[in-house]
Design a protein around this motif. Structure first.
Motif, PDB file in Angstrom:
ATOM      1  N   GLN A  24     -46.333 -73.805  -1.606  1.00 55.96           N
ATOM      2  CA  GLN A  24     -46.483 -72.500  -2.245  1.00 55.96           C
ATOM      3  C   GLN A  24     -46.965 -72.644  -3.685  1.00 55.96           C
ATOM      4  O   GLN A  24     -47.830 -71.884  -4.136  1.00 55.96           O
ATOM      5  N   LEU A  25     -46.418 -73.617  -4.410  1.00 57.26           N
ATOM      6  CA  LEU A  25     -46.882 -73.866  -5.783  1.00 57.26           C
ATOM      7  C   LEU A  25     -48.350 -74.292  -5.799  1.00 57.26           C
ATOM      8  O   LEU A  25     -49.135 -73.827  -6.630  1.00 57.26           O
ATOM      9  N   ASP A  26     -48.715 -75.171  -4.887  1.00 56.72           N
ATOM     10  CA  ASP A  26     -50.105 -75.621  -4.802  1.00 56.72           C
ATOM     11  C   ASP A  26     -51.041 -74.462  -4.458  1.00 56.72           C
ATOM     12  O   ASP A  26     -52.160 -74.381  -4.972  1.00 56.72           O
ATOM     13  N   LEU A  27     -50.574 -73.567  -3.594  1.00 56.91           N
ATOM     14  CA  LEU A  27     -51.373 -72.404  -3.212  1.00 56.91           C
ATOM     15  C   LEU A  27     -51.656 -71.520  -4.423  1.00 56.91           C
ATOM     16  O   LEU A  27     -52.787 -71.057  -4.614  1.00 56.91           O
ATOM     17  N   ILE A  28     -50.656 -71.307  -5.252  1.00 55.50           N
ATOM     18  CA  ILE A  28     -50.854 -70.497  -6.461  1.00 55.50           C
ATOM     19  C   ILE A  28     -51.883 -71.152  -7.361  1.00 55.50           C
ATOM     20  O   ILE A  28     -52.780 -70.479  -7.893  1.00 55.50           O
ATOM     21  N   ASP A  29     -51.795 -72.467  -7.555  1.00 60.68           N
ATOM     22  CA  ASP A  29     -52.781 -73.181  -8.378  1.00 60.68           C
ATOM     23  C   ASP A  29     -54.190 -73.016  -7.807  1.00 60.68           C
ATOM     24  O   ASP A  29     -55.142 -72.755  -8.552  1.00 60.68           O
ATOM     25  N   ARG A  30     -54.322 -73.164  -6.496  1.00 64.01           N
ATOM     26  CA  ARG A  30     -55.646 -73.013  -5.869  1.00 64.01           C
ATOM     27  C   ARG A  30     -56.166 -71.586  -6.015  1.00 64.01           C
ATOM     28  O   ARG A  30     -57.359 -71.382  -6.247  1.00 64.01           O
ATOM     29  N   GLN A  31     -55.283 -70.598  -5.888  1.00 63.26           N
ATOM     30  CA  GLN A  31     -55.721 -69.214  -6.037  1.00 63.26           C
ATOM     31  C   GLN A  31     -56.227 -68.940  -7.444  1.00 63.26           C
ATOM     32  O   GLN A  31     -57.252 -68.277  -7.628  1.00 63.26           O
ATOM     33  N   ILE A  32     -55.541 -69.459  -8.440  1.00 65.38           N
ATOM     34  CA  ILE A  32     -55.979 -69.264  -9.828  1.00 65.38           C
ATOM     35  C   ILE A  32     -57.328 -69.953 -10.047  1.00 65.38           C
ATOM     36  O   ILE A  32     -58.249 -69.373 -10.634  1.00 65.38           O
ATOM     37  N   MET A  33     -57.470 -71.187  -9.578  1.00 65.26           N
ATOM     38  CA  MET A  33     -58.727 -71.910  -9.767  1.00 65.26           C
ATOM     39  C   MET A  33     -59.883 -71.234  -9.007  1.00 65.26           C
ATOM     40  O   MET A  33     -60.999 -71.145  -9.518  1.00 65.26           O
ATOM     41  N   ARG A  34     -59.605 -70.748  -7.808  1.00 67.37           N
ATOM     42  CA  ARG A  34     -60.652 -70.056  -7.042  1.00 67.37           C
ATOM     43  C   ARG A  34     -61.094 -68.792  -7.774  1.00 67.37           C
ATOM     44  O   ARG A  34     -62.282 -68.492  -7.857  1.00 67.37           O
ATOM     45  N   HIS A  35     -60.133 -68.057  -8.328  1.00 64.08           N
ATOM     46  CA  HIS A  35     -60.460 -66.844  -9.072  1.00 64.08           C
ATOM     47  C   HIS A  35     -61.299 -67.179 -10.301  1.00 64.08           C
ATOM     48  O   HIS A  35     -62.275 -66.488 -10.608  1.00 64.08           O
TER      49      HIS A  35
END
Length: 109
Positions: A24-35
């Protein structure tokens, strides 16, 4: 006294819950970077050349990028903090269970 097989099952469940929290933490990081990746083309400096005799500021793009990244990160910070606390508690609980039942992994030097 808990049978060793039940302890191992409990440990496996705890480790899986920890992996899920980390995902879940990694997913948040990926979402921020994708944005941010989507926003980079929109944040490029305009190619207007010199205006009123002033050269374009080379640091303006970087400043806009950093401020937008900080805003996105601050928006998700409460969620990241909660997950980080949960991860720390899970790590501690796993370590206690391992020590209590003699399942401590050997240290690699």
């Amino acid at each position: 006294m808990t049978p060793p097989s039940e302890v191992r099952v409990q440990l496996a469940r705890m480790e899986e819950a920890r992996r899920e929290t980390q995902r879940q933490l990694d997913l948040i990081d990926r979402q921020i970077m994708r944005h941010m990746t989507v926003l980079i083309p929109r944040r490029q400096p305009k190619r207007t050349g010199y205006r009123h005799g002033k050269p374009p500021d080379p640091n303006a793009f970087l400043e806009r990028y950093r401020s937008h990244l900080a805003a996105l990160t601050a928006e998700r910070q409460p969620e990241v903090d909660a997950l980080s606390r949960r991860l720390a508690h899970q790590d501690q609980a796993i370590a206690v269970l391992r020590v209590r039942h003699g399942l401590v992994l050997p240290r690699v030097a």
